[in-house]
Motif scaffolding. Structure first.
Motif, PDB file in Angstrom:
ATOM      1  N   ARG A 383      -2.191  17.603  29.095  1.00 42.76           N
ATOM      2  CA  ARG A 383      -2.588  16.195  29.168  1.00 42.76           C
ATOM      3  C   ARG A 383      -3.932  16.004  28.499  1.00 42.76           C
ATOM      4  NH1 ARG A 383      -2.983  12.745  34.028  1.00 42.76           N
ATOM      5  NH2 ARG A 383      -4.172  14.461  34.933  1.00 42.76           N
ATOM      6  N   ILE A 400      -1.448  23.228  32.059  1.00 46.73           N
ATOM      7  CA  ILE A 400      -0.938  24.127  33.105  1.00 46.73           C
ATOM      8  C   ILE A 400       0.156  24.970  32.467  1.00 46.73           C
ATOM      9  CG2 ILE A 400       0.228  24.329  35.339  1.00 46.73           C
ATOM     10  CD1 ILE A 400      -1.151  21.796  36.224  1.00 46.73           C
ATOM     11  N   SER A 427     -12.982  24.861  32.890  1.00 46.38           N
ATOM     12  CA  SER A 427     -12.526  25.552  34.104  1.00 46.38           C
ATOM     13  C   SER A 427     -11.184  26.235  33.912  1.00 46.38           C
ATOM     14  CB  SER A 427     -12.506  24.604  35.313  1.00 46.38           C
ATOM     15  OG  SER A 427     -11.215  24.129  35.557  1.00 46.38           O
ATOM     16  N   VAL A 429      -8.387  27.884  36.598  1.00 42.57           N
ATOM     17  CA  VAL A 429      -8.007  28.180  37.991  1.00 42.57           C
ATOM     18  C   VAL A 429      -6.544  28.580  38.001  1.00 42.57           C
ATOM     19  CG1 VAL A 429      -7.994  27.352  40.381  1.00 42.57           C
ATOM     20  CG2 VAL A 429      -9.601  26.362  38.761  1.00 42.57           C
ATOM     21  N   ARG A 430      -6.213  29.599  38.784  1.00 38.49           N
ATOM     22  CA  ARG A 430      -4.820  30.029  38.856  1.00 38.49           C
ATOM     23  C   ARG A 430      -4.006  29.088  39.747  1.00 38.49           C
ATOM     24  NH1 ARG A 430      -8.003  34.472  39.406  1.00 38.49           N
ATOM     25  NH2 ARG A 430      -8.046  35.919  37.647  1.00 38.49           N
ATOM     26  N   VAL A 431      -2.690  29.038  39.512  1.00 33.09           N
ATOM     27  CA  VAL A 431      -1.803  28.135  40.246  1.00 33.09           C
ATOM     28  C   VAL A 431      -0.723  28.944  40.956  1.00 33.09           C
ATOM     29  CG1 VAL A 431      -0.297  26.108  40.040  1.00 33.09           C
ATOM     30  CG2 VAL A 431      -2.132  26.466  38.373  1.00 33.09           C
ATOM     31  N   GLU A 432      -0.414  28.594  42.195  1.00 27.39           N
ATOM     32  CA  GLU A 432       0.706  29.206  42.924  1.00 27.39           C
ATOM     33  C   GLU A 432       1.549  28.096  43.550  1.00 27.39           C
ATOM     34  OE1 GLU A 432       1.721  32.343  43.403  1.00 27.39           O
ATOM     35  OE2 GLU A 432       0.061  33.414  42.451  1.00 27.39           O
ATOM     36  N   GLY A 433       2.704  28.477  44.048  1.00 29.08           N
ATOM     37  CA  GLY A 433       3.487  27.568  44.891  1.00 29.08           C
ATOM     38  C   GLY A 433       4.224  26.479  44.149  1.00 29.08           C
ATOM     39  N   LYS A 434       4.328  26.600  42.798  1.00 27.18           N
ATOM     40  CA  LYS A 434       5.034  25.547  42.051  1.00 27.18           C
ATOM     41  C   LYS A 434       6.529  25.660  42.273  1.00 27.18           C
ATOM     42  CE  LYS A 434       3.399  26.527  38.158  1.00 27.18           C
ATOM     43  NZ  LYS A 434       3.190  26.614  36.723  1.00 27.18           N
TER      44      LYS A 434
ATOM     45  N   ASP B 232     -13.557  20.258  39.370  1.00 31.81           N
ATOM     46  CA  ASP B 232     -12.309  21.024  39.515  1.00 31.81           C
ATOM     47  C   ASP B 232     -11.448  20.430  40.627  1.00 31.81           C
ATOM     48  OD1 ASP B 232     -12.973  22.894  37.559  1.00 31.81           O
ATOM     49  OD2 ASP B 232     -14.031  24.183  38.996  1.00 31.81           O
ATOM     50  N   ALA B 239      -3.905  15.932  39.626  1.00 34.46           N
ATOM     51  CA  ALA B 239      -2.632  16.562  39.246  1.00 34.46           C
ATOM     52  C   ALA B 239      -1.718  16.762  40.454  1.00 34.46           C
ATOM     53  CB  ALA B 239      -2.914  17.901  38.566  1.00 34.46           C
ATOM     54  N   MET B 241      -2.548  18.277  43.261  1.00 33.42           N
ATOM     55  CA  MET B 241      -2.726  19.636  43.787  1.00 33.42           C
ATOM     56  C   MET B 241      -3.998  19.729  44.626  1.00 33.42           C
ATOM     57  SD  MET B 241      -0.843  22.030  41.306  1.00 33.42           S
ATOM     58  CE  MET B 241      -1.351  22.144  39.623  1.00 33.42           C
ATOM     59  N   ILE B 243      -7.125  22.836  45.809  1.00 35.50           N
ATOM     60  CA  ILE B 243      -7.624  24.193  45.553  1.00 35.50           C
ATOM     61  C   ILE B 243      -7.848  24.928  46.873  1.00 35.50           C
ATOM     62  CG2 ILE B 243      -9.470  25.594  44.529  1.00 35.50           C
ATOM     63  CD1 ILE B 243      -9.960  23.446  42.504  1.00 35.50           C
ATOM     64  N   PRO B 267      -9.584  31.622  43.899  1.00 38.91           N
ATOM     65  CA  PRO B 267      -9.293  30.199  44.098  1.00 38.91           C
ATOM     66  C   PRO B 267      -7.968  29.886  43.404  1.00 38.91           C
ATOM     67  CG  PRO B 267     -11.489  30.508  43.162  1.00 38.91           C
ATOM     68  CD  PRO B 267     -10.795  31.828  43.072  1.00 38.91           C
ATOM     69  N   THR B 268      -7.129  29.078  44.049  1.00 37.23           N
ATOM     70  CA  THR B 268      -5.771  28.865  43.556  1.00 37.23           C
ATOM     71  C   THR B 268      -5.391  27.400  43.720  1.00 37.23           C
ATOM     72  OG1 THR B 268      -5.308  31.022  44.535  1.00 37.23           O
ATOM     73  CG2 THR B 268      -3.422  29.777  43.712  1.00 37.23           C
ATOM     74  N   LEU B 269      -4.748  26.840  42.705  1.00 43.82           N
ATOM     75  CA  LEU B 269      -4.196  25.493  42.818  1.00 43.82           C
ATOM     76  C   LEU B 269      -2.839  25.555  43.491  1.00 43.82           C
ATOM     77  CD1 LEU B 269      -5.106  24.245  39.251  1.00 43.82           C
ATOM     78  CD2 LEU B 269      -5.787  23.100  41.360  1.00 43.82           C
ATOM     79  N   LEU B 270      -2.618  24.661  44.449  1.00 39.41           N
ATOM     80  CA  LEU B 270      -1.325  24.558  45.125  1.00 39.41           C
ATOM     81  C   LEU B 270      -0.861  23.102  45.082  1.00 39.41           C
ATOM     82  CD1 LEU B 270      -1.930  26.479  48.471  1.00 39.41           C
ATOM     83  CD2 LEU B 270      -0.211  27.100  46.766  1.00 39.41           C
ATOM     84  N   PRO B 271       0.435  22.861  44.876  1.00 38.83           N
ATOM     85  CA  PRO B 271       0.931  21.482  44.977  1.00 38.83           C
ATOM     86  C   PRO B 271       0.677  20.951  46.395  1.00 38.83           C
ATOM     87  CG  PRO B 271       2.633  22.954  44.102  1.00 38.83           C
ATOM     88  CD  PRO B 271       1.510  23.820  44.569  1.00 38.83           C
TER      89      PRO B 271
END
Lengths: 434, 434
Positions: A383, A400, A427, A429-434, B232, B239, B241, B243, B267-271
């Motif tokens: 985006r 992402i 920045s 940042v890692r993403v989980e749980g998608k 962040d 989005a 999400m 953190i 640190p992790t992004l989660l929906p």
């Protein structure tokens, strides 16, 4: 030494239990400390179609002979009889029993406990309360040194699915029920679910467990969800709340001030911030309030063949361990841990969310996308927005990625940073749980 | 037969454990099947101030003598030494040990397991992983017949409190940390929490438990939350999400395709729809993915004196039961359930949400409020809106009561229905969780 396991019933859950016992036998033997041998499966019709392919010769119609030769009997027939007779017979002769039969337990737990006592056997029923969710053992053992004051559970997936659908779509009850039936979340005759009877049997079991007692099903007050309208759901939302069918068991007093236990199932408004409010679809959860532990919640799948089979197998392994331990002379040792191989962070499978400040000129997106692709990483979303931080002529880019190996993602970021059009990687940042 | 319990350390958690052992001795004896006797508390300074008032004569400075006379040793001193030496000494001479010492376990679990094995004793540490949340027993026992593929935990309350505050208020990290320190959610030196070291020790323990192995702390990749900015957090919200600082342990493969275990804290992004995203403030939760059980989550308080003491006491009762059972000749019987007294629905303590269609005229609210008050019920909120359903000259009234006895609430509704100004009571739903 071998632990002989007899399976009664081979439906949705039973066939998954048989599959695990046969497929995972080496792994299970390591955890138990002795092999688990599936000696047979008692069914009415050995030639019926099953969910899982199983050898024809493992089936028998002679449940009594199977029970009499077993160390552990897994009862997954359901209903009061003949399940109750088989269980009692097994327990009295010293075979331990694992069952998921909530109707039978709600009706006859005291007698069955007495039979287990008489035979020096164990009766475990983790699968009966909330499917795959470990709740029996946490309450019985982990909280054994605490005092539970209240339990509230979403213990029926069908009604939670329907109420969640009404909350999400604004549908009326009849429409949401019809959809649930079409999708397999509700049975053709949904009475036991929507009138709260299934939840009431589980409420009686939860109350018995939580308060170290035996609470009879007939003392559970039960109301279903058939009278809940789209207007009720809308009014709840308006008030920042959500309607759930809860099974509630709590200590209280009557009007004379005498102590007792109140157990009830009814539609209930909960604030949206409450942990139970976030339990969506057909999931189940049990919320516990204890004197010292405070608030706890246990969440997971409350039904389904494989999830319920997981709970059954946990009980089987637990009993098997006790048997193997006793046979080995009563040592209380845990099964030995096995070595494992740590993977470095470079080998972690993860996805990245990146924010970049880039020059606002043509070709930038293509340039960045090219670098990403060269590292074998794929982009889920990209985006672009105007950026204040980057100054005039700048744009803020948010990317992402799909899941990839950390090393590839890190290398991608390093290359992107070198691009002249990239002013800053602001920045990662890692993403989980998608 | 009496089970002799020695307590090492009397801080925040230790003093609560001592309180429970002394105050709840009858209840605990019933659950264990034998009395638990607190033989002493080893501390450096017996005259120091404690959170809980305890008899002076119960304190000793001679930890070795205390350990040598105990059946169960509860170690709540913390740190590597002398805690490690006391635990090993106890285990080798056959006394079981309960500890909440995650630093010691992360560093020396294999040796301590070996010592337990050698002494035929048990080593339990439910309190070490996520405070009051039962996680050790569900993973070790309830999921013993399943295969865990991934564990993700919010296992540090301080960092979750800070990130949640940043999410709610838009504050920068430094401001949120300062607030957390002022409110007692973060220590004066917050390094172990905000740099992820505390979470890393718990991640190593979770990985060891989940994968039936011993995973060394040095192999945990660790990143803290100090670099997370308000920007962040805002971008995450944008989005959909949130953190969170997650401790992640999962099976995976390296670039050569060889299997291994990846354990990391970052640190992790989660929906926002993810169950872990709803874990607010200083609460902890552990999310587990298993082959058969699917998704499970365990939620509760990860720290604090009384909550952590609850987890310690669960382990103590569990070991006590084993000891009492072995002394009684090895029967595996559960403690007997006790009778309880069911309260009817009329005695349930609940609150009502009412929707009424009333005439839109003066005095209606006062009339209804008067009836409510006569039944001893009190109103939390009362809202009036124009009503389509009630027709012209109608208003829709929504009332939420405070908690009262069901009988009084039901009688209130019955009286309200009789009022000439009330056209219809369109819905009555009970409320929990306020």
């Amino acid at each position: 030494m071998t632990v002989k396991v007899a399976l009664l019933g081979c439906g949705n859950v039973g066939s998954q239990v048989a599959r695990i016992l046969l497929e995972q036998s080496d792994e299970l033997a390591a955890r138990v400390g002795a092999p688990l041998e599936l000696t047979g499966i008692a069914v009415r019709n050995p030639d019926a179609a099953r969910d899982v392919e199983l050898p024809r010769e493992i089936f028998t119609t002679d449940a009594h002979a199977l029970v009499d030769g077993a160390d552990i009997v897994i009862e997954l027939i359901g209903g009061l009889e003949p399940a109750g007779e088989y269980i009692e017979r097994a327990l009295r002769r010293g075979a331990s029993v694992v069952t998921g039969n909530k109707a039978l337990l709600a009706a006859r737990l005291p007698e069955l406990t007495e039979a287990a006592e008489a035979g020096g056997a164990q009766l475990l029923y983790e699968a009966a309360v909330a499917g795959a969710i470990p709740i029996l053992r946490p309450i019985r053992e982990s909280l054994a040194g605490d005092d539970i004051t209240k339990v509230m559970g979403i213990v029926n997936g069908t009604t939670n699915y329907i109420l969640d659908a009404m909350d999400t779509s604004g549908a009326q009850f009849d429409q949401a029920l019809a959809d649930a039936q079409r999708l397999g979340y509700a049975e053709a005759d949904p009475t036991a679910d929507v009138e709260g009877h299934d939840a009431a049997a589980k409420a009686a079991l939860l109350a018995s467990l939580a308060f170290h007692t035996t609470f009879a099903l007939e003392n559970v007050h039960c109301e279903g969800i058939t009278s809940i309208s789209a207007e009720d759901v809308a009014a709840a939302e308006d008030a920042g709340m959500v309607i759930k069918l809860l099974a509630i068991a709590e200590r209280g007093t009557d009007s004379a001030g005498d102590e007792g236990i109140s157990v009830r199932v009814h539609p209930t408004l909960l604030p949206r911030e409450h942990p139970l409010a976030a339990v969506r679809g057909a999931f189940n959860a049990v919320f516990v309030e204890a004197e010292n532990a405070g608030e706890l919640m246990f969440y997971g799948q409350g039904a389904g063949g494989a999830p319920t089979a997981s709970a059954v197998m946990g009980d089987v392994v637990s009993i098997g361990r006790t048997r193997a331990t006793q046979a080995a002379g009563g040592s209380v040792a845990e099964p030995q841990p096995r070595p494992s191989r740590p993977l470095g962070i470079a080998d972690a499978a993860t996805s990245y969310a990146l924010s970049l400040d880039v020059s606002d000129e043509t070709g930038v997106l293509a340039e960045i996308a090219g670098i990403v692709a060269r590292h074998g990483v794929s982009i889920e979303t990209m985006r672009q927005t105007a950026s204040a931080e980057g100054g005039a002529g700048s744009a803020r880019l948010r990317i992402i990625t799909h899941v990839g190996r950390e090393a590839a993602l890190a290398a991608t970021v390093a290359d992107i940073e070198q691009l002249p059009v990239v002013k800053a990687v602001s920045s990662v940042v890692r993403v989980e749980g998608k």
